[in-house]
Design a protein around this motif. Structure first.
Motif, PDB file in Angstrom:
ATOM      1  N   MET A  34       0.864  -1.184   0.000  1.00 46.89           N
ATOM      2  CA  MET A  34       0.000   0.000   0.000  1.00 46.89           C
ATOM      3  C   MET A  34       0.897   1.228   0.000  1.00 46.89           C
ATOM      4  N   PRO A  35       1.246   1.763  -1.160  1.00 53.54           N
ATOM      5  CA  PRO A  35       2.244   2.835  -1.256  1.00 53.54           C
ATOM      6  C   PRO A  35       1.921   4.068  -0.419  1.00 53.54           C
ATOM      7  N   GLY A  36       0.635   4.365  -0.207  1.00 56.47           N
ATOM      8  CA  GLY A  36       0.290   5.559   0.552  1.00 56.47           C
ATOM      9  C   GLY A  36       0.381   5.395   2.052  1.00 56.47           C
ATOM     10  N   ALA A  37       0.577   4.177   2.541  1.00 56.74           N
ATOM     11  CA  ALA A  37       0.547   3.916   3.980  1.00 56.74           C
ATOM     12  C   ALA A  37       1.907   4.151   4.623  1.00 56.74           C
ATOM     13  N   ASN A  38       1.880   4.707   5.832  1.00 55.25           N
ATOM     14  CA  ASN A  38       3.119   4.822   6.610  1.00 55.25           C
ATOM     15  C   ASN A  38       3.077   3.953   7.860  1.00 55.25           C
ATOM     16  N   GLY A  39       1.995   3.195   8.026  1.00 57.30           N
ATOM     17  CA  GLY A  39       1.898   2.294   9.165  1.00 57.30           C
ATOM     18  C   GLY A  39       0.799   1.274   8.960  1.00 57.30           C
ATOM     19  N   TYR A  86     -13.326   3.278   6.021  1.00 58.00           N
ATOM     20  CA  TYR A  86     -12.343   4.165   5.389  1.00 58.00           C
ATOM     21  C   TYR A  86     -12.563   5.583   5.896  1.00 58.00           C
ATOM     22  N   VAL A  87     -11.537   6.163   6.478  1.00 59.56           N
ATOM     23  CA  VAL A  87     -11.582   7.555   6.925  1.00 59.56           C
ATOM     24  C   VAL A  87     -10.785   8.380   5.926  1.00 59.56           C
ATOM     25  N   THR A  88     -11.490   9.241   5.188  1.00 60.22           N
ATOM     26  CA  THR A  88     -10.836  10.032   4.145  1.00 60.22           C
ATOM     27  C   THR A  88      -9.951  11.117   4.731  1.00 60.22           C
ATOM     28  N   ASP A  89     -10.453  11.795   5.782  1.00 56.66           N
ATOM     29  CA  ASP A  89      -9.678  12.874   6.397  1.00 56.66           C
ATOM     30  C   ASP A  89     -10.029  12.961   7.880  1.00 56.66           C
ATOM     31  N   MET A  90      -9.072  12.631   8.726  1.00 50.26           N
ATOM     32  CA  MET A  90      -9.285  12.686  10.171  1.00 50.26           C
ATOM     33  C   MET A  90      -9.628  14.099  10.638  1.00 50.26           C
ATOM     34  N   LEU A 112      -7.537   3.111   6.709  1.00 49.86           N
ATOM     35  CA  LEU A 112      -8.371   2.081   6.088  1.00 49.86           C
ATOM     36  C   LEU A 112      -8.293   0.834   6.955  1.00 49.86           C
ATOM     37  N   SER A 113      -9.457   0.371   7.429  1.00 48.72           N
ATOM     38  CA  SER A 113      -9.520  -0.808   8.297  1.00 48.72           C
ATOM     39  C   SER A 113     -10.440  -1.846   7.678  1.00 48.72           C
ATOM     40  N   LEU A 114      -9.949  -3.071   7.596  1.00 51.20           N
ATOM     41  CA  LEU A 114     -10.748  -4.180   7.071  1.00 51.20           C
ATOM     42  C   LEU A 114     -10.813  -5.298   8.100  1.00 51.20           C
ATOM     43  N   ALA A 135      -5.639   9.006   1.090  1.00 50.94           N
ATOM     44  CA  ALA A 135      -4.427   8.334   0.610  1.00 50.94           C
ATOM     45  C   ALA A 135      -4.707   7.026  -0.119  1.00 50.94           C
ATOM     46  N   PHE A 136      -5.890   6.455   0.083  1.00 54.33           N
ATOM     47  CA  PHE A 136      -6.150   5.126  -0.464  1.00 54.33           C
ATOM     48  C   PHE A 136      -7.175   5.189  -1.594  1.00 54.33           C
TER      49      PHE A 136
END
Length: 239
Positions: A34-39, A86-90, A112-114, A135-136
């Motif tokens: 997931m290239p946009g993820a940092n964690g 999916y949270v677009t913007d916290m 993003l949580s699944l 980001a996703f």
């Protein structure tokens, strides 16, 4: 960016020596793909208590822990309601307060949580966090859905393997303890000229009277008689 190879949870499980190793590799692989993820964090819940059992990147642990503290958040919603969150913007999120501003303060703007499907009393979630809003993309979501679907089945198998390994370890400990007790019974049978049942009853009564575990009493007895520690047999599983 295309994945270098298709994700294969079964192969990942086979290559992992322990459940912890499998979960750590799962988190690392999900983040890498997931290239946009940092964690990335993997959460499991048993008996109503969630735990972060593996993570990749520094952002996941504090964000997961905050959700556990308030008992709410996108991770727990995905886990407990078996749905994608999916949270677009916290910064614009109004659910799960005070979690969203906490996430923003720590540099996370989207997540993003699944769910990892609930089976055998266990539920889980795969959580990705990112520094920028939105980001996703849909392709990222689909990629994570495939990972989560495979991981669900592999995770159930991994837990079964871990439980079996623990059962084998418990059996080995029980058999080692039994060997020590049998040796001590032999000593008592020789000293008291009695049968096995009477020898065991003698040892059990002494254990209760001295408020000491039966195995520890037997170890002391054998050391006092022989001057050496008892020979402890070990159960060896079939190859």
């Amino acid at each position: 960016m295309e994945d270098p190879s298709p994700f294969d949870a079964q192969s990942l499980l086979v290559e992992s020596e322990t459940l912890d190793a499998f979960l750590a590799e799962l988190a690392a692989e999900a983040k890498r793909r997931m290239p946009g993820a940092n964690g990335c964090g993997v959460t499991l819940e048993r008996d109503g208590r969630p735990y972060t059992v593996a993570s990749a990147g520094s952002s996941a642990p504090p964000l997961d822990e905050m959700q556990y503290t308030i008992d709410d958040g996108p991770c727990l919603e995905a886990l407990r309601h078996d749905k994608e969150v999916y949270v677009t913007d916290m910064a614009e999120e109004t659910r799960w307060m005070p979690y969203p501003p906490f996430a923003v303060d720590r540099g996370t703007r989207s997540s993003l949580s699944l769910p990892l499907k609930e089976r055998h009393g266990m539920a889980g979630a795969l959580n990705l966090y990112a520094e920028r809003p939105g980001a996703f993309a849909e392709a990222d979501k689909e990629r994570l859905r495939l990972i989560a679907a495979q991981a669900s089945g592999a995770l159930v198998l991994a837990v079964r393997i871990a439980d079996a390994q623990q059962s084998a370890a418990d059996l080995q400990a029980t058999l080692r303890s039994r060997t020590v007790i049998d040796q001590a019974m032999g000593v008592i049978m020789g000293q008291q000229r009695c049968g096995a049942d009477d020898a065991f009853a003698f040892l059990r009564a002494a254990s209760q009277n001295r408020n000491i575990k039966l195995r520890d009493l037997c170890v002391q007895l054998i050391q006092n008689v022989t001057g050496e520690p008892p020979q402890e047999g070990a159960f060896q599983p079939r190859k």
